[in-house]
Design a protein around this motif. Sequence first.
Motif, PDB file in Angstrom:
ATOM      1  N   UNK A 183      47.077 -11.034 -46.320  1.00  0.00           N
ATOM      2  CA  UNK A 183      45.823 -11.786 -46.227  1.00  0.00           C
ATOM      3  C   UNK A 183      46.050 -13.272 -45.961  1.00  0.00           C
ATOM      4  N   UNK A 184      47.308 -13.720 -45.829  1.00  0.00           N
ATOM      5  CA  UNK A 184      47.574 -15.122 -45.536  1.00  0.00           C
ATOM      6  C   UNK A 184      47.038 -15.488 -44.155  1.00  0.00           C
ATOM      7  N   UNK A 185      46.799 -16.763 -43.887  1.00  0.00           N
ATOM      8  CA  UNK A 185      46.067 -17.161 -42.687  1.00  0.00           C
ATOM      9  C   UNK A 185      46.654 -16.696 -41.348  1.00  0.00           C
ATOM     10  N   UNK A 186      47.983 -16.700 -41.200  1.00  0.00           N
ATOM     11  CA  UNK A 186      48.538 -16.307 -39.907  1.00  0.00           C
ATOM     12  C   UNK A 186      48.456 -14.798 -39.684  1.00  0.00           C
ATOM     13  N   UNK A 187      48.981 -13.948 -40.578  1.00  0.00           N
ATOM     14  CA  UNK A 187      48.886 -12.502 -40.318  1.00  0.00           C
ATOM     15  C   UNK A 187      47.449 -11.980 -40.306  1.00  0.00           C
ATOM     16  N   UNK A 188      46.540 -12.664 -41.010  1.00  0.00           N
ATOM     17  CA  UNK A 188      45.148 -12.210 -41.025  1.00  0.00           C
ATOM     18  C   UNK A 188      44.335 -12.763 -39.861  1.00  0.00           C
ATOM     19  N   UNK A 189      44.958 -13.616 -39.028  1.00  0.00           N
ATOM     20  CA  UNK A 189      44.293 -14.105 -37.829  1.00  0.00           C
ATOM     21  C   UNK A 189      43.389 -15.304 -38.019  1.00  0.00           C
ATOM     22  N   UNK A 190      43.463 -15.969 -39.179  1.00  0.00           N
ATOM     23  CA  UNK A 190      42.611 -17.138 -39.402  1.00  0.00           C
ATOM     24  C   UNK A 190      43.065 -18.348 -38.595  1.00  0.00           C
TER      25      UNK A 190
END
Length: 310
Positions: free
Chosen positions: A101-108
């Motif tokens: 759920x961190x910003x990079x793997x989650x696409x944020x």
Amino acid sequence: MTQFGQVADAVPGNWVDRLAPEWTRPYLRLSRADRPVGTWLLLIPCWWGLALAMGAGVPMWFDLWIAVACAIGAVLMRGAGCTWNDITDRDFDGAVARTRSRPIPSGQVTTRQAAVWMVIQIALAAVILFSLGLPAIVLGIMALVPVAIYPFAKRFTWWPQVFLGIAFNWGVLLAWAAHGRTLGVSVLCLYLAGIAWTLFYDTIYAHQDKEDDALIGVKSTARLFGNDTREWLIGFLVAASLLAAMAVTISLRGAPLLIALAGVLAFALHMVWQLRRLEIDDPDLCLKLFRSNRDAGLILALFLAGAAIV
């Protein structure tokens, strides 16, 4: 109900998810502003080094700025280090339940956006660093080496926590030098005490991810020690306490020494308390105990500060 973009292991009700403007949240999450304990664990060794330097020498008004500068620098450099960690670990993070759920793997955010954010944080930290004198500046620049290496350590050694300890406790040396003191045996003992402490708390932390780490081939002391973890943690506890005691015994005399040694004892007792509660197969408890090390470190910092001003 989980808010969109909220990171799985963020502190519930943290200010980022509640109050920060929406467009800033992915960047603040990259910097772990929603999980502040890491900033404390980076800052506290700085305050250890400063307090011991004050006790061993003569307190100055400039020490107030050093303390504040370390706090600002800890926020910025912890943020930059975590951003770098997320850039290098983006593929691993996507495969682990706690970190996907961190910003990079989650696409944020994109990797490019994260890299720009990292550079901004380093640049701001450099402005703070340049106010602390040449020895501290040199040490601050040198600190970038272990920070850069750490995210890769888990790929080539079972002891990545050593690299984390080297990086996270560098502030002991930097703050000591900013006060104007030459590096010596006492501050090196305090630095090594910090590394042993990091091995203690980050091994507890790593037990949260040991099953996922095994599946993707990531190494850690938690996986290395396994069911022998408690015995290893006792060793790190003893090492951290003895090294801290050596540091204050070399630097202080009289009442300041007694106060500082009382702080070392209280610091050690907090770690004993953690060990008595630890269940390595309970991830939630591991996270709670890991976070409690903010209090352990602050206890020693408070006693060292008391020793410096008596």
